[in-house]
Design an enzyme around this catalytic site. Structure first.
Site, short mmCIF file in Angstrom:
data_model
loop_
_atom_site.label_atom_id
_atom_site.label_comp_id
_atom_site.label_asym_id
_atom_site.label_seq_id
_atom_site.Cartn_x
_atom_site.Cartn_y
_atom_site.Cartn_z
N ASN A 116 0.39 -21.96 -6.66
CA ASN A 116 1.71 -22.09 -6.04
C ASN A 116 2.81 -21.66 -7.00
O ASN A 116 3.38 -20.58 -6.88
CB ASN A 116 1.93 -23.52 -5.58
CG ASN A 116 3.04 -23.64 -4.54
OD1 ASN A 116 4.06 -22.95 -4.62
ND2 ASN A 116 2.86 -24.50 -3.57
N ASP A 117 3.12 -22.50 -7.96
CA ASP A 117 4.26 -22.24 -8.85
C ASP A 117 4.08 -20.99 -9.69
O ASP A 117 5.06 -20.33 -10.03
CB ASP A 117 4.49 -23.45 -9.76
CG ASP A 117 4.67 -24.72 -8.95
OD1 ASP A 117 5.44 -24.70 -7.99
OD2 ASP A 117 4.01 -25.74 -9.28
N VAL A 118 2.84 -20.64 -10.02
CA VAL A 118 2.61 -19.48 -10.90
C VAL A 118 2.76 -18.15 -10.18
O VAL A 118 2.66 -17.10 -10.80
CB VAL A 118 1.20 -19.56 -11.55
CG1 VAL A 118 1.09 -20.80 -12.43
CG2 VAL A 118 0.11 -19.53 -10.49
N ALA A 152 5.09 -28.47 -9.16
CA ALA A 152 6.44 -28.54 -9.69
C ALA A 152 7.42 -29.15 -8.69
O ALA A 152 8.56 -29.44 -9.03
CB ALA A 152 6.93 -27.15 -10.10
#
Length: 507
Positions: free
Chosen positions: A433-435, A474
């Site tokens: 997701n965040d990456v 996050a």
């Protein structure tokens, strides 16, 4: 003769640690490097038990030593065999905490030896109060002569091992609880000030202890043993409290960095034990772990384009503030059916797979490898894009895919993967997701702004597999999901991959 043989054993052990650490830097030699270092440690332990001599005396209490080794070995083997890949970060954190606890216990034992050395001093404490002071002074003077070195330097090493080990232990336990969901992020107004005050108490107490024990009878006679001991254990208690407060407010997205940092703390604490026992292999191992953990921490901070200070005080990830920063949903998203996804991937020239924590949760690494082999049989080039902080610990995705026997040469680091994105026909994001969030590049208000990401949006088509539209670790929305070239494929990663395999076989 025993000493010379033991020195050779320690030298061999130290060399195996260095070689093992070097081999851990490459995926194809990491397993062998781990075994090499473990063999060196086993050799050092056996040599210490049977060949170590101090002041002409061998070790004793072999029954207790054997019992401890047996219990620890059984627990370690069973835990390693039964742990799921999703729980691997938790186990690493807990085992690391045990190392810190051992270092702190060594310091406690050596402090007791400092107060009660193995010698006899005949003193008369009857009479006035000054007699007790003189008796204590005689004890300290005899201790100094018995150990034949500066008490202040000896106590400094004891306190370093105690403080660093206690912080590592308490912090690792909190990290373990946060990783498995038992402990939530917690912060209160002025917590950083409280942390500084607690650390100031720890450092001040250590300075007072070291200043008191200076090897001079006159200075030692002015303080009672009881107050000296109470101050020592106050330092221990405050160090444990600081370890808890230190990790408690840190957001979940930063846990990989915290685990790495605590690992370096444990290494330094172990090195202090090597100093105390004049044990070169223990010293070498501790220094290697401490330095490697520090370097890894710095590299991970660089991978997120953040300073270590920002990680430690930023409380990034998992909180309401982070969710608010995401700004909510940014538009509508579109879904793709399994059959359409199968057609896209089967007729692509190049497919890039981005593994994330969702892949680990679903235990889908073997199904992913099956999909990779099936696509390659159809002439599709398949590679994996690995982000440095994907998952819940350093190297989490590498370990996950290695378990499924994915060829190491197919694992691309972030820079190499990003270079190939423009020529990639389809990217399959599995639980990451965040990456892969473009907000890290485009939205200055985003808490992940500036963090290097896998630039999957540069590929021709992006398929994202998630259970739901829930934000990532996050706690922020991912604008990638709402871009025109992105399609969502909802469901459990393992089931989706198995169904994709079945659909592709029919194409």
């Amino acid at each position: 003769m025993g000493l010379s043989v033991l020195s050779i054993i320690y030298l061999i052990g130290s060399v195996t640690f260095i070689l093992g650490l070097k081999m851990l830097s490459k995926p194809d030699t990491a397993r062998k490097g781990n075994l090499v270092a473990a063999a060196g440690m086993a050799l050092a332990i056996v040599g210490t038990i049977f060949l170590y001599k101090s002041e002409g005396k061998h070790l004793h209490n072999y029954g207790w030593i054997a019992a401890g080794l047996l219990i620890g070995t059984v627990i370690g083997v069973m835990a390693a065999k039964k742990v799921k890949m999703t729980a691997m970060p938790e186990m690493v954190s807990m085992f690391n905490g045990m190392g810190g606890a051992c270092a702190a216990l060594i310091s406690i034992v050596e402090f007791d030896h400092l107060l009660h050395p193995d010698f006899t001093v005949n003193v008369d404490i009857s009479g006035d109060g000054d007699a007790l002071g003189r008796a204590i002074g005689e004890i300290w003077a005899a201790a100094s002569r018995a150990m034949d070195h500066d008490l202040r330097g000896h106590l400094l090493i004891i306190l370093l091992g105690l403080i660093i080990g206690a912080v590592s232990f308490a912090g690792s336990v909190i990290a373990w609880g946060k990783l498995n969901g038992r402990i939530k992020d917690f912060a209160f107004k002025g917590q950083h000030i409280v942390n500084l005050v607690v650390m100031a108490v720890v450092l001040l107490g250590a300075v007072v202890l070291i200043w008191t024990v200076n090897g001079r009878v006159e200075a030692a006679a002015e303080h009672s043993l009881l107050s000296f001991q109470l101050l020592f254990y106050l330092v221990l208690a405050c160090a444990l409290i600081y370890g808890i407060l230190f990790v408690l407010p840190i957001g979940g997205a930063d846990m990989p960095v915290v685990i790495s940092l605590l690992n370096s703390f444990t290494g330094v604490a172990a090195a202090c034990g090597g100093f105390l026992y004049n044990n070169p292999v223990m010293l070498t191992g501790g220094i290697l772990v401490g330095s490697a953990g520090t370097i890894l921490t710095i590299l991970m901070c660089q991978a997120m384009n953040r300073s270590l200070k920002n990680v430690l005080i930023g409380s990034f990830g998992g909180g309401a503030a982070a969710a608010a920063a995401g700004g909510g949903e940014q538009g509508s998203y579109k879904e793709i059916s399994l059959s359409d996804a199968a057609v896209v991937m089967a007729y692509a020239s190049k497919v890039m797979i981005v593994p994330g924590y969702g892949l680990a949760v679903a235990q889908a690494q073997h199904a992913c490898h099956e999909l990779e082999k099936l696509l390659e049989d159809k002439g599709v080039e398949v590679k994996y894009a690995i982000h440095p902080v994907a998952g819940r610990m350093p190297g989490h995705m590498n370990v996950l895919l290695a378990e499924a026997d994915v060829p190491y040469e197919k694992l691309l680091e972030m820079e190499d993967a990003n270079a190939e994105m423009p020529t990639t026909d389809a990217v399959l994001v599995l639980g990451a997701n965040d990456v892969v969030n473009p907000a890290a590049k485009s939205d200055p208000a985003s808490p992940i702004y500036g963090m290097p990401i896998l630039e999957v949006e540069n590929a021709k088509l992006v398929i994202v597999n998630k259970r739901s539209m829930k934000p990532g670790y996050a706690g922020i929305e991912n604008e990638l999901f709402f871009q025109p070239k992105t399609s969502m494929l909802f469901g459990d990663a393992k089931q989706v991959l198995q169904q994709l395999v079945a659909e592709i076989k029919q194409v």
